[in-house]
Design a protein around this motif. Structure first.
Motif, PDB file in Angstrom:
ATOM      1  N   ALA A 204      18.677  53.119  36.911  1.00 19.17           N
ATOM      2  CA  ALA A 204      19.464  52.901  35.696  1.00 19.17           C
ATOM      3  C   ALA A 204      20.706  52.064  35.986  1.00 19.17           C
ATOM      4  N   LEU A 205      21.290  52.231  37.168  1.00 19.31           N
ATOM      5  CA  LEU A 205      22.446  51.409  37.531  1.00 19.31           C
ATOM      6  C   LEU A 205      22.080  49.928  37.519  1.00 19.31           C
ATOM      7  N   ALA A 206      20.904  49.618  38.059  1.00 20.42           N
ATOM      8  CA  ALA A 206      20.453  48.221  38.059  1.00 20.42           C
ATOM      9  C   ALA A 206      20.093  47.761  36.654  1.00 20.42           C
ATOM     10  N   GLU A 207      19.436  48.624  35.879  1.00 22.98           N
ATOM     11  CA  GLU A 207      19.027  48.256  34.519  1.00 22.98           C
ATOM     12  C   GLU A 207      20.228  47.946  33.629  1.00 22.98           C
ATOM     13  N   HIS A 208      21.325  48.649  33.851  1.00 22.45           N
ATOM     14  CA  HIS A 208      22.536  48.420  33.060  1.00 22.45           C
ATOM     15  C   HIS A 208      23.427  47.332  33.660  1.00 22.45           C
ATOM     16  N   GLY A 209      22.995  46.729  34.745  1.00 24.31           N
ATOM     17  CA  GLY A 209      23.758  45.655  35.345  1.00 24.31           C
ATOM     18  C   GLY A 209      24.958  46.104  36.149  1.00 24.31           C
ATOM     19  N   MET A 210      25.002  47.391  36.512  1.00 26.53           N
ATOM     20  CA  MET A 210      26.135  47.896  37.278  1.00 26.53           C
ATOM     21  C   MET A 210      25.999  47.576  38.766  1.00 26.53           C
ATOM     22  N   ILE A 211      24.777  47.385  39.221  1.00 27.09           N
ATOM     23  CA  ILE A 211      24.507  46.902  40.564  1.00 27.09           C
ATOM     24  C   ILE A 211      23.411  45.850  40.453  1.00 27.09           C
ATOM     25  N   ALA A 212      23.275  45.051  41.496  1.00 24.52           N
ATOM     26  CA  ALA A 212      22.192  44.059  41.518  1.00 24.52           C
ATOM     27  C   ALA A 212      20.890  44.740  41.898  1.00 24.52           C
ATOM     28  N   ALA A 213      19.795  44.189  41.445  1.00 27.54           N
ATOM     29  CA  ALA A 213      18.490  44.775  41.777  1.00 27.54           C
ATOM     30  C   ALA A 213      18.302  44.851  43.286  1.00 27.54           C
ATOM     31  N   LYS A 214      18.805  43.870  44.009  1.00 29.26           N
ATOM     32  CA  LYS A 214      18.636  43.863  45.463  1.00 29.26           C
ATOM     33  C   LYS A 214      19.421  44.992  46.144  1.00 29.26           C
ATOM     34  N   ASP A 215      20.422  45.545  45.439  1.00 27.14           N
ATOM     35  CA  ASP A 215      21.178  46.654  46.020  1.00 27.14           C
ATOM     36  C   ASP A 215      20.316  47.895  46.197  1.00 27.14           C
ATOM     37  N   LEU A 216      19.234  47.968  45.448  1.00 30.06           N
ATOM     38  CA  LEU A 216      18.321  49.105  45.604  1.00 30.06           C
ATOM     39  C   LEU A 216      17.587  49.057  46.941  1.00 30.06           C
ATOM     40  N   GLU A 217      17.671  47.909  47.611  1.00 29.34           N
ATOM     41  CA  GLU A 217      17.048  47.770  48.921  1.00 29.34           C
ATOM     42  C   GLU A 217      17.964  48.230  50.057  1.00 29.34           C
ATOM     43  N   LEU A 218      19.186  48.643  49.718  1.00 32.17           N
ATOM     44  CA  LEU A 218      20.126  49.090  50.743  1.00 32.17           C
ATOM     45  C   LEU A 218      19.737  50.436  51.333  1.00 32.17           C
ATOM     46  N   PHE A 219      18.851  51.163  50.670  1.00 32.50           N
ATOM     47  CA  PHE A 219      18.443  52.474  51.154  1.00 32.50           C
ATOM     48  C   PHE A 219      16.962  52.677  50.903  1.00 32.50           C
ATOM     49  N   GLN A 220      16.403  53.640  51.589  1.00 32.44           N
ATOM     50  CA  GLN A 220      15.022  54.024  51.366  1.00 32.44           C
ATOM     51  C   GLN A 220      14.890  55.535  51.522  1.00 32.44           C
ATOM     52  N   PHE A 221      13.706  56.040  51.275  1.00 30.22           N
ATOM     53  CA  PHE A 221      13.485  57.476  51.266  1.00 30.22           C
ATOM     54  C   PHE A 221      12.536  57.884  52.393  1.00 30.22           C
ATOM     55  N   ALA A 222      12.661  59.138  52.799  1.00 32.43           N
ATOM     56  CA  ALA A 222      11.732  59.727  53.774  1.00 32.43           C
ATOM     57  C   ALA A 222      11.632  61.214  53.491  1.00 32.43           C
TER      58      ALA A 222
END
Length: 258
Positions: free
Chosen positions: A211-229
């Motif tokens: 939602a942060l990316a969808e609302h333009g609060m972060i860039a879509a590429k910022d979602l690549e700063l972390f991952q899950f395990a």
């Protein structure tokens, strides 16, 4: 002839380094800040700690806690041992790399330090003085168990040697530390270290990153700063893919250091 008892008893006559009233005064705040940096720095260098893997997570998670708490504790403990055995923390003949570093308290922090302890490796505990006193857990290496007054200096020590960040479920304090590092990464104020969030279902439930990316609060590429395990092996695999080198520092890409 008068004696000099008044002069000897005066606070001004105390050696500055031994005058607690002076050292704890407001004008000496900068000096105290420097002391908190220097004391921990000297101990870490003495122990040859060149790099760390920082583990965050709730202090409220118990080894036999309800729901998923026991699983989170077990995973943090398993990861602390695995990373210590494979990462280079056991290297007594040279610099120690990928040493487990936590906030030093109970819960997830205890579990990660405990895993390192069970591997026979040193680990770091960066404790903080709180109104409801936090006690250090018994598994961090005693000589590497620190206590800070200033959150800022504690955060600096947590970040400055970090090869990676592993974040388990937690609350406000965990969010604070997570977003501190995410912001440093987003702004290129820290090296491109891997950031791994454990238990994707928890993080998706409590934080809507998309939602942060969808609302333009972060860039879509910022979602690549972390991952899950989901487990200790998965975390380690993600860290290796992110550039962590067993027995060495992370492969940097020219980013400035903290």
């Amino acid at each position: 002839m008068p004696d000099n008892a008044a002069q000897l008893a005066s606070p001004s006559y105390r050696l500055a380094a031994l005058d607690q009233d002076f050292l704890l005064s407001d004008p000496m705040r900068g000096v105290r800040f420097l002391l908190e940096y220097a004391k921990a720095e000297e101990a870490l260098r003495t122990w040859g700690v060149r790099s760390t893997i920082v583990v965050f997570g709730s202090a409220r998670v118990g080894e036999h806690g309800p729901g998923r708490q026991a699983d989170w504790y077990a995973t943090a403990r398993a990861f602390g041992r695995l990373a210590s055995e494979r990462g280079g923390a056991l290297g007594a003949m040279g610099p120690r790399d990928n040493v487990i570093a936590t906030g030093g308290g109970p819960g997830i922090m205890e579990a990660a330090n405990r895993g390192a302890f069970e591997a026979g490796a040193p680990s770091v505990g960066f404790n903080i003085t709180l109104p409801h006193e936090q006690s250090p857990n018994p598994y961090a290496t005693p000589e590497l168990s620190f206590r800070f007054h200033y959150f800022a200096m504690r955060k600096m020590h947590l970040a400055m040697r970090a090869n990676a960040l592993v974040v388990f479920p937690g609350g406000f304090g965990t969010f604070d530390e997570l977003f501190e590092i995410l912001t440093l990464r987003q702004t290129d104020k820290a090296p491109p270290i891997p950031i791994v969030l454990v238990d994707e279902s928890y993080w998706r439930a409590v934080l809507n990153f998309d939602a942060l990316a969808e609302h333009g609060m972060i860039a879509a590429k910022d979602l690549e700063l972390f991952q899950f395990a989901e487990d200790a092996e998965g975390v380690w695999t993600a860290l290796l893919a992110g550039g962590v080198k067993p027995g060495g520092c992370i492969e940097l890409q020219g980013a400035p250091t903290t």
